[in-house]
Scaffold this active site. Structure first.
Site, PDB file in Angstrom:
ATOM      1  N   TYR A  29       0.813  -1.213   0.016  1.00 48.32           N
ATOM      2  CA  TYR A  29      -0.183  -0.001  -0.079  1.00 48.32           C
ATOM      3  C   TYR A  29       1.012   1.352   0.140  1.00 48.32           C
ATOM      4  O   TYR A  29       0.712   2.130   0.660  1.00 48.32           O
ATOM      5  CB  TYR A  29      -0.852  -0.015   1.195  1.00 48.32           C
ATOM      6  N   TYR A 157     -13.310  -7.345   6.087  1.00 46.62           N
ATOM      7  CA  TYR A 157     -11.987  -7.439   5.251  1.00 46.62           C
ATOM      8  C   TYR A 157     -11.473  -8.913   5.204  1.00 46.62           C
ATOM      9  O   TYR A 157     -11.535  -9.407   6.312  1.00 46.62           O
ATOM     10  CB  TYR A 157     -10.954  -6.480   5.910  1.00 46.62           C
TER      11      TYR A 157
END
Length: 439
Positions: A29, A157
């Site tokens: 990320y 998630y």
């Protein structure tokens, strides 16, 4: 020497490899155009990380929730060294070995009684992919191939691979950029009743009606029991799980529990589903399975699911990772489970929870803090606005702690071996940095 090759393995190469890392290594990320500030680690022991400049940081993240026994644990080191004397890896197709068989027996013994079959995989995301494939292949074998969708929860998630991404919250789950190519599933509202509180009947009725309306196309419901992790660090009532189990039974839908973050004691129970006293049809475990030493995960299922799959057209489950059942990872996992169960781990988690509640509570009075919540060995400070990582991350390091926030959430999941003094310091520094950051 090729143009891109530089001699990094030299005594004075610390600065050189860090520079090369900034130019060529893509971190999770992170931007390749504007790479993040990185803090080079040269060692780790106990609950501390050692940086290249000699500073030591109390690790509040357990290396993304996995290093429950800390670093350089003698028992886990010994298990790794012993296994290396025999073999580090061998394919699992057509072969087997004692470390994997022992691990699978332990997992069957420790998890809810209905789970009797174990499929070992490489990582948590793959374990979720395996669970989804199990559910779909099960219904295909039952002559109902139209049952291929999943019902997932908002704020959930489940991983970064394609099947897993499709079950994450399509808005807050970090994967909306892929929405045009991901399978479309059904999403129920996130649970809102906190642990210990009975959910409103309207909330449960809405959930039950969604499952009923979609029962002909639903293969399974997938959720993170009790704790929604990277989708928001939210805690919810065990009664919600009991209701979902009943709905799945009533409407002929399988139930998948993603225990990758919650498994092996993090919530005060060995597995979070124990808070509700129920068993899923399929369960995923990972992260802390090897105590953070090597990547390893597993997907367990009931005998009904396993038999159903193997009575179908294929006659086998259609999946087989190259490093499935890696003996080195399995040996370390066995040692990690032995170490965990040899201690009064529940009392230790209760100790950590009590300290987190006390140590993080001052953050409630800081303007800009929306909520402070703790459950088991998890402590969360939620801000009203998303943090600027380029500012707040270095401040945590300057204070001698390693905390990795995301979005509005500044949280900790410390190693179970953290001392009272270390945890007190960790909490105090977290609150202090947030207060300074928001002022």
């Amino acid at each position: 020497m090729p143009q891109n090759q530089t001699p990094l393995a030299t005594a004075d190469s610390s600065q050189q490899w860090q520079q090369w890392d900034q130019q060529h290594v893509w971190h999770p990320y992170a931007s390749a155009i504007n790479p993040p500030v990185l803090f080079p680690v040269v060692g780790a022991e106990g609950v501390e990380l050692e940086l290249s400049d000699g500073r030591k940081l109390i690790d509040g993240m357990s290396s993304w929730w996995s290093a429950i026994h800390g670093y350089r644990n003698p028992a886990l080191d010994k298990a790794a060294q012993a296994q290396l004397q025999h073999m580090s890896h061998v394919m699992f197709g057509g072969l087997s070995h004692e470390p994997a068989a022992t691990l699978c027996k332990r997992l069957v013994d420790l998890t809810p009684a209905a789970l009797s079959r174990v499929f070992i995989s490489d990582s948590g995301s793959v374990a979720v992919e395996v669970a989804i494939k199990m559910a779909i292949q099960y219904w295909h074998a039952k002559g109902q191939p139209q049952k291929s969708k999943l019902l997932a929860l908002r704020n959930g998630y489940h991983g970064d691979t394609f099947g897993a991404m499709a079950t994450c919250d399509p808005v807050t789950g970090m994967h909306h950029l892929f929405s045009d190519v991901l399978p479309e599933h059904v999403f129920a509202p996130a649970p809102i009743s906190p642990p210990g509180q009975t959910p409103a009947q309207e909330e449960l009725d809405q959930l039950g009606e969604m499952i009923r309306q979609n029962k002909d196309t639903l293969a399974a419901v997938i959720l993170e029991p009790i704790v929604q992790g990277a989708g928001g660090m939210r805690f919810y009532s065990a009664d919600y799980l009991i209701a979902i189990r009943q709905f799945c039974d009533d409407y002929g839908v399988l139930l998948i529990h993603d225990e990758i973050a919650t498994g092996f004691g993090r919530t005060g129970k060995l597995f979070a589903c124990e808070h509700a006293g129920i068993s899923p049809d399929i369960m995923c475990v990972g992260k802390a399975l090897t105590g953070g030493y090597l990547s390893l995960a597993a997907t367990l299922c009931s005998e009904d699911v396993a038999q159903g799959i193997c009575e179908g057209e294929a006659g086998v489950f259609m999946h087989g990772p190259t490093f499935m059942g890696n003996p080195l990872a399995c040996s370390i996992a066995n040692a990690s489970l032995e170490l965990l169960l040899s201690q009064d781990w529940q009392a230790n988690i209760a100790r950590i929870e009590s300290q987190l509640i006390e140590g993080l509570s001052p953050a409630r009075d800081i303007p800009g803090v929306a909520d402070v919540r703790c459950f088991g060995a998890i402590g969360v400070i939620e801000l009203e606005q998303a943090v600027d990582m380029s500012i707040i991350q270095p401040r945590f390091v300057e204070q001698g702690i390693w905390i990795r926030p995301f979005g509005k959430l500044v949280y900790t999941m410390p190693p179970y071996i953290i001392s009272e003094q270390q945890l007190q310091t960790l909490c105090h520094k977290m609150v202090s940095v947030i207060q300074d950051y928001l002022s």
